[in-house]
Design a protein around this motif. Structure first.
Motif, PDB file in Angstrom:
ATOM      1  N   MET A  60       0.820  -1.213   0.000  1.00  0.00           N
ATOM      2  CA  MET A  60       0.000   0.000   0.000  1.00  0.00           C
ATOM      3  C   MET A  60       0.859   1.271   0.000  1.00  0.00           C
ATOM      4  O   MET A  60       0.706   2.149   0.852  1.00  0.00           O
ATOM      5  CB  MET A  60      -0.961   0.001   1.193  1.00  0.00           C
ATOM      6  CG  MET A  60      -1.994  -1.096   1.129  1.00  0.00           C
ATOM      7  SD  MET A  60      -3.319  -0.941   2.353  1.00  0.00           S
ATOM      8  CE  MET A  60      -2.569  -1.730   3.762  1.00  0.00           C
ATOM      9  N   PRO A  61       1.791   1.393  -0.948  1.00  0.00           N
ATOM     10  CA  PRO A  61       2.662   2.577  -0.957  1.00  0.00           C
ATOM     11  C   PRO A  61       1.900   3.877  -1.173  1.00  0.00           C
ATOM     12  O   PRO A  61       2.435   4.956  -0.897  1.00  0.00           O
ATOM     13  CB  PRO A  61       3.627   2.296  -2.115  1.00  0.00           C
ATOM     14  CG  PRO A  61       2.889   1.352  -3.008  1.00  0.00           C
ATOM     15  CD  PRO A  61       2.073   0.497  -2.090  1.00  0.00           C
ATOM     16  N   PHE A  62       0.642   3.784  -1.641  1.00  0.00           N
ATOM     17  CA  PHE A  62      -0.143   5.000  -1.863  1.00  0.00           C
ATOM     18  C   PHE A  62      -0.360   5.773  -0.563  1.00  0.00           C
ATOM     19  O   PHE A  62      -0.534   6.999  -0.589  1.00  0.00           O
ATOM     20  CB  PHE A  62      -1.487   4.669  -2.521  1.00  0.00           C
ATOM     21  CG  PHE A  62      -2.338   3.682  -1.768  1.00  0.00           C
ATOM     22  CD1 PHE A  62      -3.127   4.073  -0.703  1.00  0.00           C
ATOM     23  CD2 PHE A  62      -2.346   2.344  -2.143  1.00  0.00           C
ATOM     24  CE1 PHE A  62      -3.906   3.161  -0.015  1.00  0.00           C
ATOM     25  CE2 PHE A  62      -3.128   1.423  -1.459  1.00  0.00           C
ATOM     26  CZ  PHE A  62      -3.911   1.830  -0.389  1.00  0.00           C
ATOM     27  N   ILE A  63      -0.341   5.083   0.589  1.00  0.00           N
ATOM     28  CA  ILE A  63      -0.480   5.788   1.871  1.00  0.00           C
ATOM     29  C   ILE A  63       0.719   6.697   2.090  1.00  0.00           C
ATOM     30  O   ILE A  63       0.584   7.877   2.434  1.00  0.00           O
ATOM     31  CB  ILE A  63      -0.629   4.781   3.030  1.00  0.00           C
ATOM     32  CG1 ILE A  63      -1.970   4.052   2.929  1.00  0.00           C
ATOM     33  CG2 ILE A  63      -0.502   5.486   4.382  1.00  0.00           C
ATOM     34  CD1 ILE A  63      -2.175   2.984   3.988  1.00  0.00           C
ATOM     35  N   LEU A  64       1.902   6.156   1.858  1.00  0.00           N
ATOM     36  CA  LEU A  64       3.128   6.938   2.029  1.00  0.00           C
ATOM     37  C   LEU A  64       3.221   8.039   0.972  1.00  0.00           C
ATOM     38  O   LEU A  64       3.611   9.178   1.275  1.00  0.00           O
ATOM     39  CB  LEU A  64       4.333   6.000   1.940  1.00  0.00           C
ATOM     40  CG  LEU A  64       5.684   6.526   2.421  1.00  0.00           C
ATOM     41  CD1 LEU A  64       5.601   7.013   3.859  1.00  0.00           C
ATOM     42  CD2 LEU A  64       6.745   5.447   2.283  1.00  0.00           C
ATOM     43  N   GLU A  65       2.847   7.715  -0.261  1.00  0.00           N
ATOM     44  CA  GLU A  65       2.847   8.718  -1.330  1.00  0.00           C
ATOM     45  C   GLU A  65       1.992   9.919  -0.937  1.00  0.00           C
ATOM     46  O   GLU A  65       2.377  11.078  -1.141  1.00  0.00           O
ATOM     47  CB  GLU A  65       2.290   8.115  -2.623  1.00  0.00           C
ATOM     48  CG  GLU A  65       3.190   7.110  -3.304  1.00  0.00           C
ATOM     49  CD  GLU A  65       2.492   6.452  -4.490  1.00  0.00           C
ATOM     50  OE1 GLU A  65       1.362   6.869  -4.830  1.00  0.00           O
ATOM     51  OE2 GLU A  65       3.062   5.514  -5.065  1.00  0.00           O
ATOM     52  N   SER A 465       1.665  -3.224  11.363  1.00  0.00           N
ATOM     53  CA  SER A 465       2.043  -3.328   9.949  1.00  0.00           C
ATOM     54  C   SER A 465       2.380  -1.918   9.487  1.00  0.00           C
ATOM     55  O   SER A 465       1.723  -0.939   9.873  1.00  0.00           O
ATOM     56  CB  SER A 465       0.991  -3.990   9.050  1.00  0.00           C
ATOM     57  OG  SER A 465       0.051  -3.080   8.557  1.00  0.00           O
ATOM     58  N   LEU A 466       3.417  -1.807   8.690  1.00  0.00           N
ATOM     59  CA  LEU A 466       4.009  -0.511   8.366  1.00  0.00           C
ATOM     60  C   LEU A 466       3.023   0.488   7.753  1.00  0.00           C
ATOM     61  O   LEU A 466       2.965   1.646   8.189  1.00  0.00           O
ATOM     62  CB  LEU A 466       5.222  -0.714   7.457  1.00  0.00           C
ATOM     63  CG  LEU A 466       6.203   0.454   7.349  1.00  0.00           C
ATOM     64  CD1 LEU A 466       6.684   0.909   8.718  1.00  0.00           C
ATOM     65  CD2 LEU A 466       7.394   0.059   6.481  1.00  0.00           C
ATOM     66  N   PRO A 467       2.200   0.110   6.758  1.00  0.00           N
ATOM     67  CA  PRO A 467       1.270   1.110   6.209  1.00  0.00           C
ATOM     68  C   PRO A 467       0.270   1.612   7.239  1.00  0.00           C
ATOM     69  O   PRO A 467      -0.108   2.791   7.224  1.00  0.00           O
ATOM     70  CB  PRO A 467       0.577   0.370   5.060  1.00  0.00           C
ATOM     71  CG  PRO A 467       0.845  -1.068   5.276  1.00  0.00           C
ATOM     72  CD  PRO A 467       2.138  -1.157   6.011  1.00  0.00           C
ATOM     73  N   PHE A 468      -0.156   0.737   8.164  1.00  0.00           N
ATOM     74  CA  PHE A 468      -1.083   1.177   9.208  1.00  0.00           C
ATOM     75  C   PHE A 468      -0.395   2.134  10.176  1.00  0.00           C
ATOM     76  O   PHE A 468      -1.027   3.052  10.709  1.00  0.00           O
ATOM     77  CB  PHE A 468      -1.632  -0.029   9.969  1.00  0.00           C
ATOM     78  CG  PHE A 468      -2.684  -0.809   9.218  1.00  0.00           C
ATOM     79  CD1 PHE A 468      -3.134  -0.395   7.974  1.00  0.00           C
ATOM     80  CD2 PHE A 468      -3.219  -1.962   9.760  1.00  0.00           C
ATOM     81  CE1 PHE A 468      -4.106  -1.115   7.282  1.00  0.00           C
ATOM     82  CE2 PHE A 468      -4.197  -2.690   9.085  1.00  0.00           C
ATOM     83  CZ  PHE A 468      -4.641  -2.265   7.841  1.00  0.00           C
ATOM     84  N   VAL A 469       0.886   1.924  10.423  1.00  0.00           N
ATOM     85  CA  VAL A 469       1.630   2.833  11.299  1.00  0.00           C
ATOM     86  C   VAL A 469       1.738   4.215  10.653  1.00  0.00           C
ATOM     87  O   VAL A 469       1.559   5.239  11.316  1.00  0.00           O
ATOM     88  CB  VAL A 469       3.016   2.253  11.630  1.00  0.00           C
ATOM     89  CG1 VAL A 469       3.889   3.292  12.332  1.00  0.00           C
ATOM     90  CG2 VAL A 469       2.872   1.014  12.517  1.00  0.00           C
ATOM     91  N   PHE A 470       2.023   4.260   9.333  1.00  0.00           N
ATOM     92  CA  PHE A 470       2.002   5.547   8.631  1.00  0.00           C
ATOM     93  C   PHE A 470       0.641   6.211   8.804  1.00  0.00           C
ATOM     94  O   PHE A 470       0.537   7.407   9.089  1.00  0.00           O
ATOM     95  CB  PHE A 470       2.253   5.357   7.127  1.00  0.00           C
ATOM     96  CG  PHE A 470       3.597   4.803   6.763  1.00  0.00           C
ATOM     97  CD1 PHE A 470       4.739   5.186   7.434  1.00  0.00           C
ATOM     98  CD2 PHE A 470       3.723   3.892   5.720  1.00  0.00           C
ATOM     99  CE1 PHE A 470       5.988   4.672   7.087  1.00  0.00           C
ATOM    100  CE2 PHE A 470       4.952   3.374   5.360  1.00  0.00           C
ATOM    101  CZ  PHE A 470       6.085   3.758   6.046  1.00  0.00           C
ATOM    102  N   GLU A 471      -0.405   5.413   8.604  1.00  0.00           N
ATOM    103  CA  GLU A 471      -1.769   5.939   8.675  1.00  0.00           C
ATOM    104  C   GLU A 471      -2.089   6.449  10.073  1.00  0.00           C
ATOM    105  O   GLU A 471      -2.796   7.449  10.232  1.00  0.00           O
ATOM    106  CB  GLU A 471      -2.761   4.852   8.261  1.00  0.00           C
ATOM    107  CG  GLU A 471      -4.177   5.343   8.027  1.00  0.00           C
ATOM    108  CD  GLU A 471      -4.295   6.274   6.836  1.00  0.00           C
ATOM    109  OE1 GLU A 471      -4.917   7.347   6.996  1.00  0.00           O
ATOM    110  OE2 GLU A 471      -3.766   5.957   5.758  1.00  0.00           O
ATOM    111  N   PRO A 494      -7.483   5.234  -2.933  1.00  0.00           N
ATOM    112  CA  PRO A 494      -6.711   4.395  -3.860  1.00  0.00           C
ATOM    113  C   PRO A 494      -7.587   3.744  -4.910  1.00  0.00           C
ATOM    114  O   PRO A 494      -8.704   3.310  -4.616  1.00  0.00           O
ATOM    115  CB  PRO A 494      -6.093   3.339  -2.938  1.00  0.00           C
ATOM    116  CG  PRO A 494      -7.022   3.275  -1.774  1.00  0.00           C
ATOM    117  CD  PRO A 494      -7.534   4.675  -1.578  1.00  0.00           C
ATOM    118  N   PRO A 495      -7.111   3.680  -6.149  1.00  0.00           N
ATOM    119  CA  PRO A 495      -7.863   2.968  -7.190  1.00  0.00           C
ATOM    120  C   PRO A 495      -7.679   1.468  -7.029  1.00  0.00           C
ATOM    121  O   PRO A 495      -6.580   0.955  -7.172  1.00  0.00           O
ATOM    122  CB  PRO A 495      -7.201   3.464  -8.483  1.00  0.00           C
ATOM    123  CG  PRO A 495      -5.801   3.803  -8.080  1.00  0.00           C
ATOM    124  CD  PRO A 495      -5.863   4.249  -6.640  1.00  0.00           C
TER     125      PRO A 495
END
Length: 503
Positions: A60-65, A465-471, A494-495
């Motif tokens: 889910m790199p779109f979260i970081l983007e 999980s890393l994307p959830f931590v960003f979120e 996200p699409p």
């Protein structure tokens, strides 16, 4: 407004970036000499080999983007991402392998080798989870409030099938036990078994297919370095080697910090990016806490831990994928200490030449094990586990004579995760993601114990999980913006509609 963030991990850095961009005076205190926490790196004494300490998957790199975009920055000006295909290989120990990756037609051909009926099950799984993701994802971005009945959590209970386990959910799609196992391995990174993991999280393996699994050149530790760079460019104040000894509480309100050197600094808002259990028990006096007392923290359900072996090798092994899982049922010293039947092996040097010298490589091997609430003597067990791992690598992964190619090795046990990395009970994935510890039942981003205190990281929402931590950093930052009547940036949606059902 003066804001303090305790810990320069990815959650604290994402919150810090957004708040600094919006003009807050933000200071991040980090006790170590580098950023990242478990998203940092370790090396040998000569810096010949470099390893990610913790996370190795980027999904889910779109979260970081979007976090970078909200700060008027491009992620790709700071990091180089490489899409992996296959994502990972699963060796079931019976002569069969499952290769999951971005090429879905190739995945389907692999599934046919197990059960022809499961091809249609796979297509239905993708279609159903596409719909599920569209409904569930907005709930994962919410700042849940402290209330007796939380309607958002109640909706999510049914929409996300939280009442069902991940394993039971997958049985609806697949007949072959190996495929059920293969599609449930995400439970390892939520620190809970597939029998207890809520079916809500079936969207995570789906998102691997939808958005891909990426490697960051230089290792995932480069993410925190990039975020720290942006934070400082936006005017943020990053204090390394600066340990906080206490969060000062007066009349139910967080008012400032006491640093290890004894100095006291007042702040309007305080964000804790430390491990929830370890941070709260060490930074806030037990006498000040009413809900999360030391006794309550001990009784909470904590995730599994990891026994992690890092190897620096004077050889490159191309017969391994970047990410690999191997069955351990035939290895008694591993089986009796592990909480599941697979060991994870990362072989990143086949895609990243920056981690080791030419024709050398790094390997990162993790066995999922009980946390330190168990009575295991890890000092006594370590050598046997290490030797059994090397034996497995030689036989199952066919890494001939690997022992003679090891130039560097390092082991981190659950005890060390707890003592050296400040992880409560060595629970690498923070609080477990059981049904009674997610969403409104998890410690809230707007921390319910004290006014002006906030949480980010794996111990709050949306989870580990890393994307959830960003979120989590974004959820907290946006809630602070709302508190001060500052317009919150629109969230990127996200699409995810790819028409998988037409495969």
């Amino acid at each position: 407004m003066q804001i303090a963030i305790i810990g320069a991990g990815p959650g604290g850095l994402s919150a810090g970036m957004i708040l600094a961009y919006h003009g807050f005076n933000v200071t991040i205190y980090e006790k170590k000499n580098d950023v990242g926490g478990r998203n940092s790196y370790l090396t040998d004494n000569n810096a010949k080999y470099r390893f990610d300490i913790g996370p190795t998957f980027l999904v889910m790199p779109f979260i970081l983007e979007d976090i970078f975009y909200q700060c008027n920055k491009s992620l790709y000006d700071y990091l180089e991402l490489k899409l992996l295909d296959p994502y990972y290989k699963i060796d079931f120990g019976d002569g069969t392998e499952l290769h999951l990756g971005h090429n879905l037609k190739r995945v389907i051909e692999n599934i046919k080798e197990y059960n022809l009926n499961d091809v249609e099950g796979f297509k239905k799984y993708l279609y159903d989870n596409e719909q599920k993701f569209n409904k569930v994802f907005p709930f994962l971005r919410k700042d849940y409030q402290n209330s007796i009945i939380n309607w958002d959590s109640l909706k999510l209970f049914f929409i996300g099938k939280t009442y069902m386990s991940l394993k039971k959910d997958l049985i609806r799609y697949f007949q072959d036990d190996r495929l059920i196992t293969g599609f449930s391995l995400i439970h390892k990174y939520l620190g809970i078994s597939s029998e207890k993991c809520p079916a809500l999280y079936s969207i995570l393996p789906y998102m691997e297919f939808s958005s891909g699994i990426y490697h960051v050149i230089g290792g995932l530790n480069q993410i925190s370095k990039a975020m720290a760079t942006v934070f400082k460019q936006l005017g943020g104040n990053l204090k390394l080697n600066s340990e906080v000894s206490n969060i000062n509480i007066q009349n139910g309100k967080a008012t400032g910090l006491t640093l290890k050197d004894g100095s006291i600094v007042d702040y309007d808002e305080i964000i804790m990016n430390a491990d929830f259990t370890n941070g709260l028990s060490n930074l806030v006096s037990n006498s000040k806490r009413s809900k999360y007392t030391d006794n309550k923290l001990e009784k909470m359900d904590h995730s599994y831990s990891n026994f992690t072996l890092y190897l620096g090798l004077n050889k490159l092994y191309y017969n391994l994928s970047h990410h690999n899982f191997f069955n351990i049922d035939n290895y008694p010293n591993l089986k009796k200490t592990s909480v599941d039947s697979f060991i994870y092996v990362q072989n990143p040097s086949i895609n990243d030449s920056t981690l080791a010298p030419c024709d050398h490589s790094t390997m990162y091997i993790t066995l999922t094990v009980p946390n330190t609430k168990s009575d295991y003597d890890w000092k006594e067990l370590s050598i046997n586990i290490r030797n059994e791992i090397v034996k497995l690598l030689q036989k199952e992964a066919k890494l001939d004579n690997i022992e003679e190619h090891i130039e560097f090795e390092r082991i981190i046990t659950p005890d060390e995760w707890e003592k050296c990395y400040d992880v409560g009970y060595g629970a690498c994935f923070n609080l477990s993601h059981s049904r009674n510890q997610i969403m409104s039942k998890r410690p809230l981003n707007n921390f319910e114990e004290f006014l002006n205190m906030w949480l980010v990281g794996g111990g709050t929402n949306p989870g580990s999980s890393l994307p959830f931590v960003f979120e989590s950093g974004r959820v907290t930052a946006h809630s602070i913006l709302k508190k001060y009547n500052i317009k919150v940036p629109e969230l990127f949606i996200p699409p995810v509609s790819h028409g998988y059902f037409n495969l």
